[in-house]
Design an enzyme around this catalytic site. Structure first.
Site, PDB file in Angstrom:
ATOM      1  CG  HIS A 154      -5.846  -2.403  -9.614  1.00 33.11           C
ATOM      2  ND1 HIS A 154      -5.971  -1.765  -8.391  1.00 33.11           N
ATOM      3  CD2 HIS A 154      -6.809  -1.869 -10.409  1.00 33.11           C
ATOM      4  CE1 HIS A 154      -6.967  -0.892  -8.454  1.00 33.11           C
ATOM      5  NE2 HIS A 154      -7.487  -0.939  -9.666  1.00 33.11           N
ATOM      6  CG  MET A 207      -1.778  -1.238   1.350  1.00 37.68           C
ATOM      7  SD  MET A 207      -2.917  -1.395  -0.022  1.00 37.68           S
ATOM      8  CE  MET A 207      -4.146  -0.211   0.507  1.00 37.68           C
TER       9      MET A 207
HETATM   10  C1  GRF Z   1      -5.620  -7.769  -3.245  1.00 39.49           C
HETATM   11  O1  GRF Z   1      -6.988  -7.640  -3.550  1.00 39.49           O
HETATM   12  C2  GRF Z   1      -4.773  -7.110  -4.308  1.00 39.49           C
HETATM   13  O2  GRF Z   1      -5.301  -7.218  -5.599  1.00 39.49           O
HETATM   14  C3  GRF Z   1      -4.781  -5.679  -3.883  1.00 39.49           C
HETATM   15  O3  GRF Z   1      -4.705  -5.716  -2.471  1.00 39.49           O
HETATM   16  C4  GRF Z   1      -5.249  -6.959  -2.007  1.00 39.49           C
HETATM   17  C5  GRF Z   1      -4.166  -7.615  -1.207  1.00 39.49           C
HETATM   18  O4  GRF Z   1      -4.599  -8.783  -0.575  1.00 39.49           O
HETATM   19  N1  GRF Z   1      -3.707  -4.928  -4.517  1.00 39.49           N
HETATM   20  P1  GRF Z   1      -3.548  -9.799   0.046  1.00 39.49           P
HETATM   21  O5  GRF Z   1      -2.682  -8.980   1.027  1.00 39.49           O
HETATM   22  O6  GRF Z   1      -2.719 -10.368  -1.060  1.00 39.49           O
HETATM   23  O7  GRF Z   1      -4.356 -10.817   0.771  1.00 39.49           O
END
Ligand code: GRF
Length: 191
Positions: free
Chosen positions: A111, A92
């Site tokens: 994404h 993030m």
């Molecule tokens: C996923 O939905 C991904 O596409 C997005 O953030 C979420 C991360 O989930 N960028 P995780 O940490 O892999 O469980």
């Protein structure tokens, strides 16, 4: 030669877990190894998961740090590891030119929307709120923008008839987990 991969996470780490599982004994076994799972948040649940899988982990907390400064620290951490590919999985944080230029066309992200239609967080909620019959999962190269880099692959996610956001997320994540490793396998083979 197996490609050396660093996976970047900030939270749950379910995509990281799926990729690491495929690298251990699945479709990624012969093409890559997960050298490091890195987080910018010490409380990321995925760090524990990676440790339990026997993967090296590292965390540099990003809170309060300027983007360029922070990325220079990350770069220092990565440099001795000879990383071929950085895989963002729920990371993030926008990357600065410091990292983008050090790994040109070698940083990818997943994404949960068509990146041409929607960028940023809460992409499943966007699809749900807009009552879309279908949405997309996108794997793309990372540039300095938010979900703006060149698209590598997209898969359609049919969400017609799903009643809740949780149902959409569950179905979407299952597709993410399958798709990301398949795209990474092709990338590792062809680069
Ligand atoms: C996923 O939905 C991904 O596409 C997005 O953030 C979420 C991360 O989930 N960028 P995780 O940490 O892999 O469980």
């Amino acid at each position: 030669m197996k490609k050396r991969i660093a996976i970047f996470i900030s939270g749950r780490g379910s995509n990281m877990e799926a990729i690491a599982g495929q690298a251990r004994d699945g479709i990624l076994r012969d093409v890559c190894e997960i050298v490091l799972v890195f987080s910018n948040r010490p409380d990321a649940a995925g760090l524990k998961i990676a440790e339990n899988m026997g993967i090296s982990t590292a965390c540099i907390p990003s809170a309060g740090k300027k983007r360029g400064e922070f990325d220079r620290d990350v770069l220092q951490l990565l440099q001795p590891l000879n990383i071929d590919l950085i895989v963002l999985a729920g990371y993030m944080r926008l990357l600065s030119p410091v990292l983008i230029r050090a790994y040109p066309d070698r940083i990818v992200n997943i994404h949960p929307a068509d990146t041409r239609a929607y960028q940023g967080i809460d992409a499943y909620a966007w699809a749900f709120d807009n009552k879309l019959p279908k949405t997309y999962i996108t794997v793309h190269f990372v540039d300095e923008g938010m979900d703006t880099g060149e698209i590598i692959a997209q898969r359609e996610l049919n969400i017609k008839g799903l009643k809740t956001l949780e149902q959409i997320e569950e179905k979407g994540l299952a597709l993410e987990h399958e798709m990301y490793s398949e795209v990474l396998r092709d990338l590792c083979k062809n680069t």
